[in-house]
Every structure is written in structure tokens, then in C-alpha cells.
Scaffold this motif. Sequence first.
Motif, short mmCIF file in Angstrom:
data_model
loop_
_atom_site.label_atom_id
_atom_site.label_comp_id
_atom_site.label_asym_id
_atom_site.label_seq_id
_atom_site.Cartn_x
_atom_site.Cartn_y
_atom_site.Cartn_z
N ASP A 8 3.62 -0.68 5.06
CA ASP A 8 3.31 -1.81 4.20
C ASP A 8 2.74 -2.91 5.11
N GLN A 9 2.07 -3.88 4.49
CA GLN A 9 1.47 -4.94 5.31
C GLN A 9 1.99 -6.29 4.84
N ASP A 10 2.48 -7.07 5.79
CA ASP A 10 2.99 -8.40 5.47
C ASP A 10 1.83 -9.32 5.07
N PRO A 11 1.85 -9.86 3.84
CA PRO A 11 0.71 -10.68 3.43
C PRO A 11 0.60 -11.98 4.22
N VAL A 12 1.68 -12.42 4.83
CA VAL A 12 1.63 -13.68 5.58
C VAL A 12 1.13 -13.46 7.00
N THR A 13 1.73 -12.48 7.70
CA THR A 13 1.37 -12.29 9.11
C THR A 13 0.32 -11.20 9.31
N GLY A 14 0.14 -10.34 8.31
CA GLY A 14 -0.79 -9.23 8.48
C GLY A 14 -0.17 -8.06 9.23
N ALA A 15 1.08 -8.21 9.66
CA ALA A 15 1.73 -7.15 10.44
C ALA A 15 1.97 -5.92 9.58
N ILE A 16 1.86 -4.74 10.22
CA ILE A 16 2.14 -3.48 9.53
C ILE A 16 3.62 -3.16 9.74
N VAL A 17 4.33 -2.91 8.65
CA VAL A 17 5.78 -2.71 8.71
C VAL A 17 6.15 -1.40 8.02
N PRO A 18 7.38 -0.89 8.25
CA PRO A 18 7.76 0.42 7.71
C PRO A 18 7.88 0.46 6.18
N TRP A 19 7.56 1.64 5.63
CA TRP A 19 7.83 1.92 4.21
C TRP A 19 8.32 3.37 4.15
N LEU A 20 7.45 4.30 3.81
CA LEU A 20 7.91 5.69 3.82
C LEU A 20 8.04 6.21 5.25
N ALA A 21 7.22 5.66 6.14
CA ALA A 21 7.38 6.00 7.56
C ALA A 21 8.34 4.98 8.15
N GLU A 22 9.40 5.45 8.81
CA GLU A 22 10.35 4.46 9.35
C GLU A 22 9.92 4.00 10.75
N ARG A 23 9.08 4.78 11.40
CA ARG A 23 8.48 4.29 12.65
C ARG A 23 7.25 5.11 12.95
N TRP A 24 6.45 4.66 13.90
CA TRP A 24 5.24 5.38 14.26
C TRP A 24 4.82 5.01 15.67
N GLU A 25 3.92 5.85 16.20
CA GLU A 25 3.37 5.60 17.53
C GLU A 25 1.87 5.82 17.46
N VAL A 26 1.14 4.99 18.21
CA VAL A 26 -0.30 5.15 18.25
C VAL A 26 -0.68 5.32 19.71
N ASP A 27 -1.54 6.29 20.02
CA ASP A 27 -1.86 6.51 21.44
C ASP A 27 -2.81 5.42 21.96
N ALA A 28 -3.07 5.48 23.27
CA ALA A 28 -3.75 4.37 23.94
C ALA A 28 -5.11 4.05 23.35
N ASP A 29 -5.89 5.04 22.93
CA ASP A 29 -7.21 4.70 22.40
C ASP A 29 -7.27 4.81 20.87
#
Lengths: 316, 524
Positions: free
Chosen positions: B71-92
Motif C-alpha cells: 500500500d502507499q501512504d498518501p501523505v509520505t508516498g512511502a510503500i508499506v506492507p499489505w498482502l506482502a509483509e516484507r520485501w527486498e529489492v536488489d541493488a539495481d
Amino acid sequence: MRGTALYLLGRGGQALLVLWAAFSLSFVVLYALPSDPVSIMLNQSGEQSTVNQQQVAALRAQYHLDEPLAVQYGIALWHAVQLDFGNSIQSGQPVSASLAEALPKTAALALVSLAVALVLGVSLALVASLTRRRWLRDLLLGLPAVAVSLPTFWVGLLLLQWFSFGWHWFPAMGNQGFASLVLPTLTLAIPTSAVIAQVLARSLAATARLPFVDALRAKGLSPLRVLLTHVLHNAVIPILSLSGVIVGSLLAGSVVTETVFSREGVGRLAQGAVSTQDIPVVQGVVVLAALIFIAVNLLVDLLYPLLDPRIRGAAR
Amino acid sequence: MKPYSVALLALLLAGCGGPSGEVSQADPSKPHSGGTLRVALDGDPQCVDPQQAGNNTALNVGRQLVDSLTDQDPVTGAIVPWLAERWEVDADSRRFTFVLRQGATFSDGAAVDAAAVKANLEGILALGARSILGSTYLAGLKRIDTPDSHTVVVEFEQSNAQFLQATSTMTLGLLSPANLALSSGERCQGQLVGSGPFVLKSFVHNQKVSLSRREDYAWGSSLAAHTGKAWLDGIEFLIIPESGVRLGSLASAQIEVNTSVAPQDEPGIEGQGLVLLTRANPGVVFNLALNESTPLFADIKVRQALNKAIDRAELQRIISRYQKPATALLATSTPLYRDFSSLLAYDPDGARRLLDEAGWQVGADGVRVKDGKRLAFRLDYWQQTPILELVQQQLKGVGIDFQLNKSTISQVTAIQAGGDFSVRFLNLTRADPDVLRTVYDARGYNINKREPGEVDRLLSESSKTLDSAKRQGLIDQASELLLRDGHAIALVELATVLAHGKKVQGLHYEASSRLQFFDTWLQP
């Protein structure tokens, strides 16, 4: 007997010709427009679509939009002959399902409006013919001209303002229940009743000047009796001839009425399909409308001889 | 660079039973469970499948039916958990690994698991252009792996930082695997099975969409104000095309929410004890994008003159008071927005000087001329907007003949597809700064029809990182170049304006300025 069969066969052939012409003409008109339904669908939010061109081309190919015009026409006609108008490009719904869903709603609105318009229109014409007060007759005969020139959407909004938003008597939107039918019916009936009143009043006046009316009067019949039993009977033929026009105006009026009153129906379906150039849906609506016109005209032609023996004689 | 990762803060306490229905009626500020919310839409949604939908009405319906990975916080724009409780994104930003929460189910009973996520993403890709928004989000998808039942690894051919925000949209919302087996047309017509807080009961075109609450729902987004099921028993989306009828129906309490308030109706609403709720649409603001393959706009001085000749403060006078003139190419509500109003200052003398330098001399009728050609160009557009006529006058002030041809959407798309245009008028809603790359990248959509350059290098770099500071720097530089070199002439923001009755509580916009009714309740 054989004559009647031949007559009906001829009419059937005519009907097919009209259907084909309506189908082909609407096809040509829709394809003469610039752009195509797929680009419109991709830009439906009014915002810039950024779908890549290969994917757009693939989607176009699904609807045969990349084929030459003649091939597209052939495919569409071949399917239409089998009563298959395909699926809406915008919504994916089969056109036959859309029409089946929308037609009963519009038919109910149009039929009730026609009944109300007949009552209003005929009463107005009769009262205007009966009254001896010249000012009242002029006033009544002036009403249709005013009613015809009122924009339908304005009448609809005005009725909503009073009877729905103000007094809460009727719902402002939807197709649920009889209450939701009242205001749209009035909106649609007003212009139609005006046409009926105007034509009937004129026809009544013309018939009343015929010699047989003088004869009836001379026999001592009351003006009311002469009007209702003799003049009216002779004067309704022009109204019957107008049936096609009246059905047309009811169908056309349903576009505006259904929009103002947020009703589901063929009018809304047609409006949406035309504005998005949704060719299969427009073609379905056009063919349906043509079918209705053919049916109405056939019915009227079969009714004429029953109402007027002179026509019966001429036909033989 | 170290991998960007987000650790889950356990915002949702499992087992914390919702206080639904047990609230004291005496306290009007405490949420009340029950009631059906009647919401007016301004047009037929056409296709209610959120994965395919492209218009706001359909997206607003779809949002209630499906959940997203994030989900995305409408105030900060931050991406936060919903159905995914956590995630990782590689360097590129090419590989995204999502770990799903346990226990979520679709309304047909199927589990929300890794296989379902994979089937959904592949399904959206297979929709092609039919997924009007999703095809852009998933461009370049290479493979999806499911090492175990609650882990999904999504890999792209090239860096694709925007994908993380895309997973928060209803477009990439999840449908049950059995539901995906249906045809795209059947799903459009309302045969939808999601895992969202509401399920679809019926969809009648040009009439309404009815939703009812899912009673066993317990996996709301980490942004939600409450846990458990939704407050409302159901939602009825009523399709009411006339703006005056929507207004009257709201004032006479025949509906509770009007999602589309026409600017002319705004003053009336405030006088009637109704509540107006407004938010700028994130993404690219309304702007003029110039076709630089034309001789006229190949000249940077002419493009820059256009930008300087526009008085944006004057535009404010004729637009809705809830709409603001552009202060950058990105709207204020977009994550990583930065104010560039210094580049958008009104400087008619500067514009005249630039045009003089470019060889355009004022002619007999006030319009500039060069080599016998008048400084004139035409815009074909379909949008309802009062601002273009004013822009026309402002450009006239410096000797530019800006011709307007208001037309239909079909004619304009045909002209654009033919490539025979000088300028385009557009906006694009997206709560991610990558929207700049979507529209202006010369190696992608290339709206300016120009050769790749520094802007495109910056945009491409920005798609490789989710490091806020680094991404901000790249987006800032790209925005600045796009404005300063006159690739885009930013005009005004788009704002969404809705009105609702006093009894409606807990209604707010999500990050893309669309609606989420999970926390909404009706005062009894």
C-alpha cells in the motif's frame, strides 16, 4: 388469400432490405470517422495512454481493425446475418446481452410515455375542438408549440428539482419500481403529446368542415356526440400515419431522458456506444431500431384498412 | 550500494478483534458498523476488473474488491506492507522478492499464496493492451519464481524501480486463480473474485454496482485505521451522468457521496452543509508537450519563450479554487515532488527577447514572422478546460499565434497516431515520479519526438534506484531539464473534488487520489 401472402412476402423482402441498408450505412458512417474504438478505449480516462504500440496493434488485430474495410464489412455482415453482433469493445459484454438487458427498460418507459402522451394529447385536442370560447381554444392550441420547443433535459431537470430534490416524492435516479418511472415518463410524454395534440386538433378541424358533419348536425346530434362518434373516428388516420415519427421521437427522447434520470436503457447504451465509437454496440442498436420501425410501420399498414373502409377498397 | 529493504513493523496485531457493532451509539466520533453507502459515479465503469480498467470510476469500484501486495501512504508516498509483509529489492531494482502474510484468502476460499501472485502478474501481462495501466507497470517482466508458498521473486529485463509502487495499485490487485481462468470479458462484466474487504454482488451497466461486505476479512492494509472487516455492510455505486442530478441527490440525501463535483457546483455545495474533499492528482500536471521534430520546436529558444510567456498566476483565476497552477512538472501530491516555480516565472520580456534572438520578428498583425512564415501552431485537444483560451491570449501577447481546435477524443487520437501535430495537451495520474519516464523518455514513448539526450540518461538512472535521496537527485535534475529546455510547458494541476454528506466519516483519498472505503462508516 394468395394476395395477402404475396403482400406479406413483399413486405418481408422490403424489411430485409431496410435492415441491410441500416446496417451498411451505420457501418460506413462509423468507419468514416477518424480514429478507432481501440484508441478510444485506451484513452478512456481522458488521460494519456502509454500502452506500447505493438500491444495496441495486437488488440486491433483481435477486432479485425487491421483488415481492409471490405473484409471487415464482410466479417461483420456475416456475423450479423447469424444475429451475432459480437462483443462491445469498451466493456467486453456481448452486444445481444447488452440489448436484452436494456430493451425492456426502454420499452417500459416508451410504452407508458406513449399511453400518457395519448391521453394528454387527445384530451387537449378534444377540449380545444369542443370549447366555444375562442381565447381558450387559442390558448389550448398554442400549448403544443410551447411544449415541443421545451428542451427535454430542461424539463427533466425542472421536474427533478421540484418533485425529487425539493419535495422528495419521487427518486432522482434508477430503474427500481413504479415511482422511478413517473418523472421520466412525464418528461418523455410532454413533447410526444404535443405532436399528437397538434396533428389531431388540425385533423379534427378539417374533418369537422366536411359536408357529412353538417348533415349529422342537421339531424340534431349534439356537438359532443358528433365529435366523439363520427369526427374523431375519421380524424385519427393522420395520427396513425405519424406512428413512425412518434416511435422515433420516443426512442430519441429516451437518450436524453435516460441520461437525466440515470436510467438504464437503449438510449444510454446508444449514447455511450456512439461517443466511444463502439462499433458492434452501435450496429446492434441501429439494427434493433430499424426492426422496431419496420414492425411499427407494418402494424400501421395492416391497421389502416381495418379503420377506414376506403383504404380497404383502394388496396384491393 | 546496499540492498534496499523494508522490514515489517507489526502494525496489524493478529487476534486483536475488531470492536465492530459493539460501539456505544452515544459517541458520534466512534466508528459505527453497518449501513449501505450510496456513492454516485459520473459514468459507466464499462469494465469493473481493476486489472483491465483505465477510468477512475472503474478503478474506484475495483479498489474495494481487491487487495494489493503493498500500500502507499498518501501523505509520505512511502510503500508499506499489505498482502506482502516484507520485501527486498536488489541493488539495481531488477529483482523484487515479496514475502506474503499468511492466512489471507480470496472470497472463493482459495489461499492468497505465491502461486496466486505469479498467476496474477502473468495474467496481467497476457492481457496486453487490455490492461491499460498494467501493461506499462509490467513492461520488461522476465520471470517470476515461487521458491515457497509465500515467497514470490519477480525479475525484470532491466531496472524497474517503479514496480514497487505499482504493486500498491488496484491495477496489480490480486484475483483468485480460478477467477483468472475466466475470459477478460467475463471479468469486465463483474465476475470478480478478489481478497478485498468487499465482494461484488451485481453490476448493471449504466445503473449501479452493488458490493457487500466480506464478513471474514482480516487482512487490511497496514495503513488502515482499524483491523478486521469493513465498517459498511455494503456499497452501492450509482451511475449518475448529470452533474446537477448528482448535486441535487446529495443535497436531498438520496446519495451519501458524489465522487465527481463539477467546478460550477462547488460554491453551492459549501452552502448546503455538505463536505467537500479534494486532493491534487499525483503525476504529470496538465502541460503542453512540444513536437521537437517540427522545425518550429526544434529551436530551444522558441520552446523556452513559450514557457516564459505564460502567466500561471492568472490561470488560477479561472480554474477551480481547489486546483492549483503547476509549480513543477510533477504535481505537489507526487512522491519526490520538488518546487520548481522559479523555472515557471512569468517573464514576457524574456520571451520576446528569446523570440527576437531566434529570428522571429513582429509582423504587421502583431504575430511574429520569420522567412515569410508566421509564428503559428495548432493544438487539437478534447479535454474540458477553460485554461487553454487564456494561454492563447497570453501567447498572443508576445506575438505567438496559438490556434485551438477543440475536437473529440477520437479525432485527437487519430491525429496523434498520425504524428502530424505540433503540440499535445496532456496529464497523467500516477503516484510515482517514474511517470516522467513513462511520458518523456526519448527511448520509450517519446512524446516530444526528439533524439535521446541527458534527460533520458537521468530518467533511466532514476529507474535503477529506490534510494530516496539518490532518486530525488536524479528526478530533480530530469524535471529541471524538461522544464528549462522547454520539452514540457507545465500549466495546472488536476484535482479530484468529491462531496459527501455530514454522516459519512473516515473517507479519504489513497495515494493516487482514488477512493478506499475500508475505514469509511456512516453515523447512525
